[in-house]
Write an enzyme that holds these catalytic residues in place. Structure first.
Site, mmCIF file in Angstrom:
data_model
loop_
_atom_site.group_PDB
_atom_site.id
_atom_site.type_symbol
_atom_site.label_atom_id
_atom_site.label_comp_id
_atom_site.label_asym_id
_atom_site.label_seq_id
_atom_site.Cartn_x
_atom_site.Cartn_y
_atom_site.Cartn_z
ATOM 1 N N GLN A 1 0.836 -1.194 0.000
ATOM 2 C CA GLN A 1 0.000 0.000 0.000
ATOM 3 C C GLN A 1 0.871 1.245 0.000
ATOM 4 O OE1 GLN A 1 -2.100 -0.424 3.759
ATOM 5 N NE2 GLN A 1 -0.206 -0.900 4.801
ATOM 6 N N HIS B 1 -9.410 3.111 19.628
ATOM 7 C CA HIS B 1 -8.664 1.943 20.095
ATOM 8 C C HIS B 1 -9.004 1.558 21.530
ATOM 9 C CE1 HIS B 1 -6.383 2.587 16.381
ATOM 10 N NE2 HIS B 1 -6.175 1.298 16.475
ATOM 11 N N ASP C 1 0.107 -0.019 13.128
ATOM 12 C CA ASP C 1 0.504 1.273 13.701
ATOM 13 C C ASP C 1 0.872 1.176 15.179
ATOM 14 O OD1 ASP C 1 -2.050 1.144 15.022
ATOM 15 O OD2 ASP C 1 -2.948 1.976 13.202
ATOM 16 N N GLU D 1 0.679 -8.620 10.895
ATOM 17 C CA GLU D 1 0.498 -7.463 10.019
ATOM 18 C C GLU D 1 1.037 -7.810 8.632
ATOM 19 O OE1 GLU D 1 -0.211 -4.481 7.922
ATOM 20 O OE2 GLU D 1 -0.851 -4.203 10.013
ATOM 21 N N ASP E 1 0.012 -12.952 5.907
ATOM 22 C CA ASP E 1 -1.418 -12.848 5.643
ATOM 23 C C ASP E 1 -2.161 -13.489 6.812
ATOM 24 O OD1 ASP E 1 -3.798 -12.567 3.695
ATOM 25 O OD2 ASP E 1 -3.842 -14.687 4.258
ATOM 26 N N ALA E 2 -3.122 -12.780 7.373
ATOM 27 C CA ALA E 2 -3.809 -13.253 8.577
ATOM 28 C C ALA E 2 -4.528 -14.573 8.325
ATOM 29 C CB ALA E 2 -4.794 -12.190 9.062
ATOM 30 N N ASP F 1 -8.097 -5.689 14.133
ATOM 31 C CA ASP F 1 -7.949 -4.268 13.804
ATOM 32 C C ASP F 1 -7.604 -4.161 12.320
ATOM 33 O OD1 ASP F 1 -7.815 -1.549 14.112
ATOM 34 O OD2 ASP F 1 -5.810 -1.539 14.993
#
Length: 563
Positions: A275, A307, A329, A349, A383-384, A402
């Site tokens: 991204q 959050h 983040d 992530e 990759d989740a 998240d």
């Protein structure tokens, strides 16, 4: 296999022109024409992919953008083929003109589309849809020009040496399809990573113009009048000059567009393998904001609301082992680490560059309170979905999702029945899962589809809706002090809170707390007290969510996404 040539059968309709007066042998001329077909096909497919990729980034919903671009372009190719019938008498000059226009339009399309998005996207009204209209216009024009190539090239091949129509079409399409394969592979593996979308499109247009002009002016110049040759030479020189100038100014243009999108204090702007990451502001008083693919991920507007609302209700109970999906983040991790009895936090992530930025950037690492420096935190770049398939059963007490908004096409599999089935498996007995499910007021159907999908996976849910600061109402009155004020430290806004081009910010965020048994929506009295959340405000948030309930919605699956 491409045949050398085959004579046309008796009785075939005559060509518009006599055999071309070539400067080379017919076999060589035929090879050069098919080589030109190969290059032009590669360029044409790059234009298509570039429009799809840029539109997906700027507008979102990659499935819709790909469908619009490809369907409009294929339709326009049919129109172009019909229109080219009138140019067959002047096939050489017509093909040269088509390639010059195609090189200019296709090569500049990314820059023009990005400019409209950057400078007019925030004007509102009809200008808000300007990139969509422009996308259709570019798809239509490029499709017409690509469609006009094939009849003209067919005529040129026949003028080199006559052969039966079936053999000529087979040779032409073979070169065309192989060129499309090369262009389709070159875009993601060469042009995009090494040149970027803007420069990649401009370089493709330059190649297109050079090959088209060289083929016509070098091979068929004797078939054109002196005036036609000079006009074509001048047109291509102008096109190449424009593309070269745009290429030289591409970096300056991109910086100016970023300033128009994000303001003048852009501090970090990188395109990772996943991204575009843009960080504005710093630690010297200017508010920090993190944009991912043009969407605000972290901002100062809403303090800690997002959050704290995401993490703290899920941490009521056993919480020694925690899994955070997304959250590169570090802000969700920061809230998890406030609970001192947490022994292990795994962060999955997909973009390792984002976690690197969160770890090392002074402003962002200060905002997440150096969460990645804690010895309890382990970061996995994966990759989740794939990671969960290899995770042992009952590994985690708490899972915090998240992830990007379910309305983002690339993330729909992470809100599917199959994905939630994997999450249910990795939850320990009594474990809890919390999911951010998008803005409730703006997209209630999406929110309740996530709820239906969780329930279909065998989980019980507790929905709640937390308002952004200043919105008022039950969903927006959840800070501990009862004032609704945002904390002025520059904390995390929710995913897709707004876009860089001035899109409207959601009024709220929707969350779903899930477990095998009905989960209690409450805060742990033994845990650190959140600044913006109380048990009373959570009760109001639950009532606010239930008022929007949509019943009997089907779940979303991998093969039938419903977001």
């Amino acid at each position: 296999m491409i045949e050398p040539h085959a004579p046309a059968p008796p009785g075939s309709p005559p060509s518009w022109g006599a055999p071309a007066r070539l400067p080379v042998r017919p076999a060589t001329g035929r090879f050069l024409v098919l080589s030109g077909v190969f290059v032009c096909a590669a360029c044409g497919l790059v234009y298509e992919l570039e429009l799809v990729a840029l539109a997906s980034y700027l507008i979102g919903d990659s499935v819709t953008q790909a469908s619009v671009v490809l369907s409009v372009m294929v339709f326009a190719m049919g129109l172009g083929s019909l229109a080219a019938k009138r140019l067959r008498r002047f096939a050489a000059a017509g093909f040269g003109a088509v390639e010059a226009v195609l090189a200019l339009v296709g090569g500049s399309s990314a820059m023009v589309l990005y400019a409209v998005f950057a400078w007019t996207g925030g004007w509102g009204g009809m200008w808000a849809d300007g990139p969509r209209f422009l996308l259709v216009a570019f798809s239509l024009v490029i499709g017409v020009l690509i469609g006009a190539e094939v009849p003209l090239l067919m005529e040129l091949i026949q003028r080199v040496r006559r052969q039966d129509a079936g053999g000529a079409v087979a040779d032409l399409f073979a070169a065309d399809y192989v060129g499309a394969l090369v262009g389709g592979l070159a875009f993601p593996f060469v042009l995009l990573p090494f040149l970027g979308q803007l420069t990649g499109a401009l370089v493709t247009g330059t190649v297109n113009a050079v090959v088209g002009a060289a083929l016509v002016l070098g091979l068929f110049h004797r078939d054109m009048s002196r005036r036609a040759r000079w006009l074509l030479l001048t047109a291509n020189a102008v096109v190449l000059a424009l593309l070269a100038t745009a290429t030289l100014l591409a970096d300056d243009f991109e910086r100016a567009a970023r300033h128009a999108l994000y303001g003048q204090d852009v501090r970090v702007a990188v395109r990772t393998g996943v991204q575009e990451v843009v960080l504005t502001g710093d630690t010297d008083g200017r508010p920090l904001a993190l944009f991912l693919d043009g969407r605000l991920r972290v901002g100062a507007d809403d303090g800690r609301r997002h959050h704290e609302a995401l993490v703290h209700p899920a941490m009521s109970g056993e919480r020694a082992r925690v899994l955070v999906l997304g959250g590169g983040d570090g802000l969700a991790v920061r809230e998890v680490l406030r609970h001192r009895d947490v022994r292990r936090v795994d962060v999955v992530e997909f973009d390792p560059e984002l976690t690197r930025l969160a770890r090392h950037d002074p402003g962002l690492s200060a905002l997440n309170e150096h969460a990645y420096g804690d010895s309890r935190v382990r970061v996995v770049g994966a990759d989740a979905f794939r990671r969960l398939r290899t995770t042992p059963t009952g590994t985690y007490d708490v899972v915090i999702s998240d992830l990007p908004d379910p309305g983002v096409t690339a993330g729909t599999k992470l809100y599917s029945l199959e994905f939630y089935g994997l999450l249910r498996r990795v939850l320990a007995p009594g474990g809890r899962l919390v999911v951010h499910a998008g803005p409730v007021s703006a997209r209630p159907r999406t929110f309740w589809t996530v709820d239906a999908t969780l329930r279909a996976a065998g989980l019980r849910t507790a929905p709640y809706r937390v308002g952004a600061s200043g919105t008022g109402g039950a969903a927006g009155s959840g800070d501990a002090a009862g004032t609704g004020d945002a904390v002025a430290t520059g904390d995390a806004a929710g995913p897709d809170r707004t876009t860089a081009a001035g899109g409207h910010a959601p009024r709220d965020w929707g969350f779903l707390l899930a477990a095998r048994r009905p989960p209690g929506l409450r805060l742990d009295p033994a845990a650190p007290r959140p600044r913006t959340l109380t048990n009373e405000s959570l009760a109001r948030a639950a009532r606010a969510a239930l008022r929007t309930r949509m019943a009997d919605l089907p779940p979303s699956t991998l093969v039938h996404p419903r977001y």
